[in-house]
Design a protein around this motif. Structure first.
Motif, short mmCIF file in Angstrom:
data_model
loop_
_atom_site.label_atom_id
_atom_site.label_comp_id
_atom_site.label_asym_id
_atom_site.label_seq_id
_atom_site.Cartn_x
_atom_site.Cartn_y
_atom_site.Cartn_z
N ALA A 59 -5.93 5.30 -6.11
CA ALA A 59 -6.07 6.53 -5.33
C ALA A 59 -6.62 7.61 -6.01
CB ALA A 59 -4.33 7.00 -5.09
N LYS A 60 -6.48 7.71 -7.17
CA LYS A 60 -7.07 8.67 -8.12
C LYS A 60 -8.64 8.66 -7.80
CE LYS A 60 -7.80 10.60 -12.66
NZ LYS A 60 -7.40 10.54 -14.20
N SER A 61 -9.32 7.21 -7.80
CA SER A 61 -10.67 7.02 -7.83
C SER A 61 -11.08 7.21 -6.38
CB SER A 61 -10.77 5.47 -7.96
OG SER A 61 -12.09 4.98 -7.92
N CYS B 278 -3.89 15.71 -5.55
CA CYS B 278 -3.79 14.44 -5.09
C CYS B 278 -2.25 13.96 -5.32
CB CYS B 278 -4.65 13.34 -5.18
SG CYS B 278 -4.55 11.94 -4.25
N VAL B 279 -1.54 13.77 -4.29
CA VAL B 279 -0.03 13.52 -4.72
C VAL B 279 0.43 12.15 -3.77
CG1 VAL B 279 0.75 15.96 -5.02
CG2 VAL B 279 0.60 14.98 -2.88
N MET C 61 0.73 -1.30 0.11
CA MET C 61 -0.16 0.03 -0.01
C MET C 61 0.86 1.07 0.03
SD MET C 61 -3.19 -0.94 0.25
CE MET C 61 -4.62 0.00 0.86
N LYS C 62 0.55 2.20 -0.80
CA LYS C 62 1.19 3.41 -0.73
C LYS C 62 0.31 4.71 -0.19
CE LYS C 62 3.15 2.62 -5.33
NZ LYS C 62 3.27 3.34 -6.75
N ASN C 63 1.14 5.54 0.12
CA ASN C 63 0.22 6.81 0.90
C ASN C 63 0.21 7.87 -0.05
OD1 ASN C 63 0.31 5.79 3.71
ND2 ASN C 63 2.59 6.15 3.70
N TYR C 64 -1.04 8.62 0.16
CA TYR C 64 -1.39 9.90 -0.63
C TYR C 64 -1.94 10.77 0.17
CZ TYR C 64 -0.90 6.26 -4.58
OH TYR C 64 -0.74 5.14 -5.33
N VAL C 65 -1.87 12.26 -0.49
CA VAL C 65 -2.33 13.21 0.44
C VAL C 65 -3.16 14.08 -0.69
CG1 VAL C 65 -1.85 15.48 1.59
CG2 VAL C 65 -0.34 13.43 1.93
N LEU C 66 -4.42 14.15 -0.27
CA LEU C 66 -5.55 14.93 -1.03
C LEU C 66 -5.76 16.25 -0.45
CD1 LEU C 66 -7.85 14.80 -3.24
CD2 LEU C 66 -9.23 13.93 -1.54
N THR C 67 -5.51 17.39 -1.12
CA THR C 67 -5.73 18.62 -0.51
C THR C 67 -6.60 19.55 -1.33
OG1 THR C 67 -3.23 18.42 0.10
CG2 THR C 67 -4.41 20.71 0.34
N VAL C 68 -7.58 20.46 -0.78
CA VAL C 68 -8.52 21.17 -1.52
C VAL C 68 -8.34 22.60 -1.02
CG1 VAL C 68 -11.10 21.34 -2.00
CG2 VAL C 68 -10.22 19.39 -1.73
N PHE C 69 -8.39 23.47 -2.05
CA PHE C 69 -8.09 24.75 -1.58
C PHE C 69 -9.37 25.57 -2.00
CE2 PHE C 69 -4.20 22.97 -2.75
CZ PHE C 69 -3.23 23.42 -1.31
N SER C 70 -9.81 26.65 -1.36
CA SER C 70 -10.82 27.76 -1.75
C SER C 70 -9.99 28.62 -2.47
CB SER C 70 -11.33 28.61 -0.29
OG SER C 70 -10.23 29.42 0.01
N LYS C 71 -10.87 29.46 -3.22
CA LYS C 71 -10.52 30.50 -4.21
C LYS C 71 -9.70 31.46 -3.36
CE LYS C 71 -14.32 30.34 -7.15
NZ LYS C 71 -15.43 30.82 -8.18
N ALA C 72 -9.65 31.91 -2.17
CA ALA C 72 -8.85 32.68 -1.50
C ALA C 72 -7.67 32.06 -1.13
CB ALA C 72 -9.49 33.20 -0.19
N GLY C 73 -7.29 30.62 -1.58
CA GLY C 73 -6.12 29.91 -1.32
C GLY C 73 -6.26 29.33 0.34
N LEU D 204 2.15 14.05 -8.85
CA LEU D 204 0.75 14.66 -8.91
C LEU D 204 -0.01 13.53 -9.68
CD1 LEU D 204 -1.04 16.92 -8.52
CD2 LEU D 204 -0.26 18.16 -10.50
N ILE D 205 -1.05 13.06 -9.29
CA ILE D 205 -1.90 12.22 -9.91
C ILE D 205 -3.41 12.77 -10.33
CG2 ILE D 205 -0.76 10.26 -9.06
CD1 ILE D 205 -3.07 9.71 -7.10
N LEU D 206 -3.82 13.63 -9.55
CA LEU D 206 -5.08 14.20 -9.69
C LEU D 206 -4.80 15.75 -9.52
CD1 LEU D 206 -8.06 13.85 -10.06
CD2 LEU D 206 -8.51 13.25 -7.56
N PHE D 207 -5.44 16.44 -10.18
CA PHE D 207 -5.25 18.01 -10.26
C PHE D 207 -6.41 18.78 -10.89
CE2 PHE D 207 -3.89 22.28 -11.63
CZ PHE D 207 -3.46 22.65 -10.56
N HIS D 208 -6.82 19.79 -10.44
CA HIS D 208 -7.93 20.52 -10.82
C HIS D 208 -7.77 21.91 -10.30
CE1 HIS D 208 -11.83 21.89 -12.50
NE2 HIS D 208 -12.17 22.45 -11.22
N ARG D 209 -7.97 22.95 -11.34
CA ARG D 209 -7.60 24.17 -10.90
C ARG D 209 -8.60 25.21 -11.12
NH1 ARG D 209 -2.76 28.29 -12.73
NH2 ARG D 209 -3.25 29.98 -11.58
#
Length: 61
Positions: free
Chosen positions: A29-31, A49-50, A1-13, A56-61
């Motif tokens: 992990a992406k799923s 998600c990294v 098993m691998k470790n991943y981190v999912l981070t979400v930001f507001s428009k203000a950062g 980087l395996i998942l990104f949205h801006r």
């Protein structure tokens, strides 16, 4: 098993979500990340998600 981190930001950062989880591989992990984003209604927020080694395996801006 691998470790991943999912981070979400507001428009203000501001961090809205910052959580770690494990998965068998990058595809799983992406799923998991996409499902978590949907659960929290963050799919349209800036997010990433990294892997432990900063790939980087998942990104949205």
């Amino acid at each position: 098993m691998k470790n991943y981190v999912l981070t979400v930001f507001s428009k203000a950062g501001e961090k809205l979500l910052d959580e770690s989880f494990t998965a068998k591989n990058d595809d799983e992990a992406k799923s998991i990340g996409e499902k978590r984003l949907e659960e929290e209604n963050y799919s349209e927020n800036t997010h990433r998600c990294v892997t432990d080694d900063a790939r980087l395996i998942l990104f949205h801006r």
